[in-house]
Design an enzyme around this catalytic site. Structure first.
Site, PDB file in Angstrom:
ATOM      1  N   LYS A  33       0.989  -1.311  -0.020  1.00 29.35           N
ATOM      2  CA  LYS A  33      -0.073  -0.115   0.083  1.00 29.35           C
ATOM      3  C   LYS A  33       0.785   1.250  -0.062  1.00 29.35           C
ATOM      4  CE  LYS A  33      -0.256  -0.416   4.915  1.00 29.35           C
ATOM      5  NZ  LYS A  33      -0.969  -0.969   6.168  1.00 29.35           N
ATOM      6  N   TYR A 242      17.051  30.506   8.155  1.00 27.88           N
ATOM      7  CA  TYR A 242      15.701  31.277   8.343  1.00 27.88           C
ATOM      8  C   TYR A 242      15.666  31.534  10.157  1.00 27.88           C
ATOM      9  CZ  TYR A 242      13.100  30.906   3.926  1.00 27.88           C
ATOM     10  OH  TYR A 242      12.909  30.628   2.665  1.00 27.88           O
TER      11      TYR A 242
HETATM   12  C1  LIG Z   1      -0.369  -1.911   6.776  1.00 24.92           C
HETATM   13  C2  LIG Z   1      -0.977  -3.165   7.067  1.00 24.92           C
HETATM   14  C3  LIG Z   1      -0.302  -4.672   7.241  1.00 24.92           C
HETATM   15  C4  LIG Z   1       1.090  -4.412   7.017  1.00 24.92           C
HETATM   16  O1  LIG Z   1       1.721  -4.077   8.223  1.00 24.92           O
HETATM   17  P1  LIG Z   1       3.291  -3.921   8.612  1.00 24.92           P
HETATM   18  O2  LIG Z   1       3.433  -3.443  10.041  1.00 24.92           O
HETATM   19  O3  LIG Z   1       3.749  -2.958   7.718  1.00 24.92           O
HETATM   20  O4  LIG Z   1       3.864  -5.239   8.453  1.00 24.92           O
HETATM   21  C5  LIG Z   1      -1.157  -5.553   7.284  1.00 24.92           C
HETATM   22  N1  LIG Z   1      -2.259  -5.621   7.533  1.00 24.92           N
HETATM   23  C6  LIG Z   1      -2.883  -4.521   7.691  1.00 24.92           C
HETATM   24  C7  LIG Z   1      -4.442  -4.443   7.878  1.00 24.92           C
HETATM   25  C8  LIG Z   1      -2.238  -3.280   7.446  1.00 24.92           C
HETATM   26  O5  LIG Z   1      -3.217  -2.202   7.482  1.00 24.92           O
END
Ligand SMILES: *Cc1c(COP(=O)(O)O)cnc(C)c1O
Length: 347
Positions: A33, A242
């Site tokens: 994702k 800055y």
């Molecule tokens: C992001 C996510 C994962 C992966 O999690 P990690 O901690 O990055 O391994 C798995 N399941 C769900 C539902 C997630 O939102």
């Protein structure tokens, strides 16, 4: 060229996933994702596919459609947000598998895409996404009659092995899926480390693939080099950046490098972060600007043409900690400006 370079080691990504898969009792998927945690969906997903990954998870249908276009017909692509209004065409056209999170989504899916695969997400206590246990009990028989491809839930505290929430969620997940003869999934990276009773049929690692905590003994995936645009000598009492927040206590040599908070180098990282030339870490001086950072290179006896932000001495986890955040947030905040350079040594 003043653009900073992010070098992403696809071989390390492949090996990290392979390790997470071998630690998993059964199959392992790959979570890609948010543009593969900021590192590039197409390149990362293709590398994982070449390594044998055949089940992928993304957050939204749009991400799923993009992934399908990169990977072709074969892999299963699940998305966590489930069947929302407006997703139907994408699910159909790109052959995506929504994780149904509510009775609402269930009705939508069974009315509009009755023949299309789906999974079910249960909320076992995180109170974020998924059907509530009560909701699930009401629709369980109906859902099972529709033969879902997967039943999953997500752990809230898996990165704290001693937290009692882990066992609570495991028990709840077991209770809700007892006698359910469908593929089950509970563990992300942290859950894999909790041990085999958390693994069920499929694990869903994300961050461990990308070489960050809570995964241990994984390969670093990212390096960042930033070009030096200018070097100047300043006298004691002169200021940098800055707001004049930093004043030279003696004569100094200052390098201005070409990256800033628009590149995910948060303003708060200034205090603890170093820019490296070989073994030497040089401190950031003055405020981090949008595109530029001042670095005190008085300690170097060369005029570097670039400095390293991420390397083996200053990892993603370390820089994230210095900014009061986590590797996940650092990676997904890198921004669009880097020249993303992918390396993979033939295996
Ligand atoms: C992001 C996510 C994962 C992966 O999690 P990690 O901690 O990055 O391994 C798995 N399941 C769900 C539902 C997630 O939102």
């Amino acid at each position: 060229m003043a653009t900073a370079t992010a070098t992403i080691d696809l071989n390390a990504i492949r090996q990290n996933w392979q390790k997470l898969r071998s630690m998993s009792s059964n199959d392992a998927a790959a979570v890609v994702k948010a543009n593969a945690y900021g590192l590039g969906l197409k390149q990362v997903a293709n590398a994982l596919y070449a390594e044998g990954a055949r089940i992928f998870f993304v957050a939204t249908a749009e991400e799923g459609a993009e992934l399908r276009s990169s990977l072709g017909k074969i892999p299963e692509i699940y998305f966590f947000s489930g069947h929302m209004v407006g997703d139907t065409e994408l699910i159909r056209n790109y052959n995506l598998i929504p994780l149904i999170n509510s009775v609402d989504q269930l009705s939508r899916h069974s009315e509009l895409l009755k023949e299309k695969k789906f999974g079910v997400q249960l909320d076992t206590g995180m109170n974020r996404l998924g059907m509530e246990p009560k909701e699930w009990e009401n629709v369980k028989e109906l859902v099972l009659s529709l033969n879902p491809a997967l039943i999953m839930s997500h752990l809230a505290c898996a990165d704290e092995p001693g937290h009692k929430m882990n066992a609570n969620q495991l028990n709840t997940f077991r209770t809700l899926t007892d006698n359910v003869n469908i593929k089950k999934s509970l563990a992300a990276t942290g859950g894999i480390l909790l041990g085999p009773e958390y693994h069920f049929d499929l694990t869903r690692p994300g961050i461990g693939i990308y070489g960050c905590s809570p995964m241990r003994n994984c390969l670093p995936v990212l390096k960042i080099d930033i070009p030096v645009i200018q070097i100047r000598e300043i006298k004691s009492g002169e200021t940098v950046g800055y707001g004049n927040t930093w004043t030279a206590a003696s004569k100094k040599r200052i390098a201005t490098i070409s990256a800033g908070y628009a590149d995910g180098i948060f303003r708060v990282t200034g205090q603890k972060t170093r820019l490296y030339f070989e073994e030497t870490g040089c401190p950031i001086v003055g405020r981090i600007s949008m595109d530029l950072i001042g670095v005190d290179i008085t300690g170097l006896n060369v005029e570097p043409n670039k400095l390293e932000l991420i390397n083996s001495k200053q990892t993603v986890d370390k820089i994230a900690e210095g900014a009061g955040t986590i590797g996940y947030e650092f990676l997904t905040s890198l921004g669009h400006r880097y020249n993303r350079n992918y390396t993979s040594v033939a295996k």
